[in-house]
Design a protein around this motif. Sequence first.
Motif, PDB file in Angstrom:
ATOM      1  N   MET A  88       0.827  -1.193   0.000  1.00  0.00           N
ATOM      2  CA  MET A  88       0.000   0.000   0.000  1.00  0.00           C
ATOM      3  C   MET A  88       0.871   1.257   0.000  1.00  0.00           C
ATOM      4  O   MET A  88       0.557   2.219  -0.664  1.00  0.00           O
ATOM      5  N   LYS A  89       1.951   1.207   0.772  1.00  0.00           N
ATOM      6  CA  LYS A  89       2.843   2.362   0.846  1.00  0.00           C
ATOM      7  C   LYS A  89       3.472   2.646  -0.512  1.00  0.00           C
ATOM      8  O   LYS A  89       3.626   3.793  -0.907  1.00  0.00           O
ATOM      9  N   ARG A  90       3.820   1.583  -1.235  1.00  0.00           N
ATOM     10  CA  ARG A  90       4.415   1.744  -2.558  1.00  0.00           C
ATOM     11  C   ARG A  90       3.403   2.356  -3.523  1.00  0.00           C
ATOM     12  O   ARG A  90       3.750   3.188  -4.343  1.00  0.00           O
ATOM     13  N   LEU A  91       2.145   1.939  -3.407  1.00  0.00           N
ATOM     14  CA  LEU A  91       1.102   2.472  -4.274  1.00  0.00           C
ATOM     15  C   LEU A  91       0.905   3.969  -4.052  1.00  0.00           C
ATOM     16  O   LEU A  91       0.780   4.735  -5.000  1.00  0.00           O
ATOM     17  N   SER A 136       3.078   6.047  -2.891  1.00  0.00           N
ATOM     18  CA  SER A 136       4.290   6.821  -3.177  1.00  0.00           C
ATOM     19  C   SER A 136       4.376   7.268  -4.634  1.00  0.00           C
ATOM     20  O   SER A 136       5.166   8.146  -4.958  1.00  0.00           O
ATOM     21  N   ILE A 137       3.567   6.694  -5.528  1.00  0.00           N
ATOM     22  CA  ILE A 137       3.623   7.115  -6.930  1.00  0.00           C
ATOM     23  C   ILE A 137       2.847   8.408  -7.164  1.00  0.00           C
ATOM     24  O   ILE A 137       3.005   9.037  -8.194  1.00  0.00           O
ATOM     25  N   ASP A 169       1.757  12.374  -6.306  1.00  0.00           N
ATOM     26  CA  ASP A 169       2.269  13.611  -5.727  1.00  0.00           C
ATOM     27  C   ASP A 169       1.559  13.835  -4.385  1.00  0.00           C
ATOM     28  O   ASP A 169       0.341  13.693  -4.310  1.00  0.00           O
ATOM     29  N   PRO A 170       2.281  14.190  -3.334  1.00  0.00           N
ATOM     30  CA  PRO A 170       1.639  14.373  -2.023  1.00  0.00           C
ATOM     31  C   PRO A 170       0.549  15.436  -2.026  1.00  0.00           C
ATOM     32  O   PRO A 170      -0.462  15.304  -1.328  1.00  0.00           O
ATOM     33  N   THR A 171       0.729  16.480  -2.814  1.00  0.00           N
ATOM     34  CA  THR A 171      -0.287  17.522  -2.897  1.00  0.00           C
ATOM     35  C   THR A 171      -1.561  16.981  -3.526  1.00  0.00           C
ATOM     36  O   THR A 171      -2.665  17.197  -3.022  1.00  0.00           O
ATOM     37  N   VAL A 172      -1.411  16.265  -4.633  1.00  0.00           N
ATOM     38  CA  VAL A 172      -2.574  15.685  -5.304  1.00  0.00           C
ATOM     39  C   VAL A 172      -3.242  14.662  -4.399  1.00  0.00           C
ATOM     40  O   VAL A 172      -4.477  14.589  -4.326  1.00  0.00           O
ATOM     41  N   LEU A 173      -2.453  13.894  -3.676  1.00  0.00           N
ATOM     42  CA  LEU A 173      -2.994  12.898  -2.773  1.00  0.00           C
ATOM     43  C   LEU A 173      -3.810  13.541  -1.656  1.00  0.00           C
ATOM     44  O   LEU A 173      -4.895  13.066  -1.314  1.00  0.00           O
ATOM     45  N   SER A 174      -3.330  14.641  -1.115  1.00  0.00           N
ATOM     46  CA  SER A 174      -4.082  15.320  -0.052  1.00  0.00           C
ATOM     47  C   SER A 174      -5.345  15.975  -0.602  1.00  0.00           C
ATOM     48  O   SER A 174      -6.393  15.959   0.060  1.00  0.00           O
ATOM     49  N   MET A 175      -5.265  16.541  -1.814  1.00  0.00           N
ATOM     50  CA  MET A 175      -6.461  17.128  -2.418  1.00  0.00           C
ATOM     51  C   MET A 175      -7.508  16.051  -2.705  1.00  0.00           C
ATOM     52  O   MET A 175      -8.696  16.240  -2.422  1.00  0.00           O
TER      53      MET A 175
END
Length: 93
Positions: free
Chosen positions: A1-4, A6-7, A9-15
């Motif tokens: 899950m962590k590897r998934l 990590s692909i 962008d942290p900003t996009v992930l938080s949005m």
Amino acid sequence: MKRLLSIFDPTVLSMAGLRVLSASVELTAAILMLVFNDVRKALAINALLAIVGPIIMITTMAIGLISLADQLSYSKLLFIGLGVAFILYGIYR
């Protein structure tokens, strides 16, 4: 899950995470409206959603703008800010 994760962008992930949270709140509100089966309670729940929606939108926009702030000129940031202000004005007026 962590590897998934990590692909992305942290900003996009938080949005996207905020949007998933917003969708969860909306779905929960719809289920509560059906459970209560009362127009007054449904309107109260809908009123709460009218507060949550703009907060999620502003937070998501802020995260994106903070991420892009070094790439945009001040005039573009001003126009984006004005656009968000007009949207909020249109919602509440």
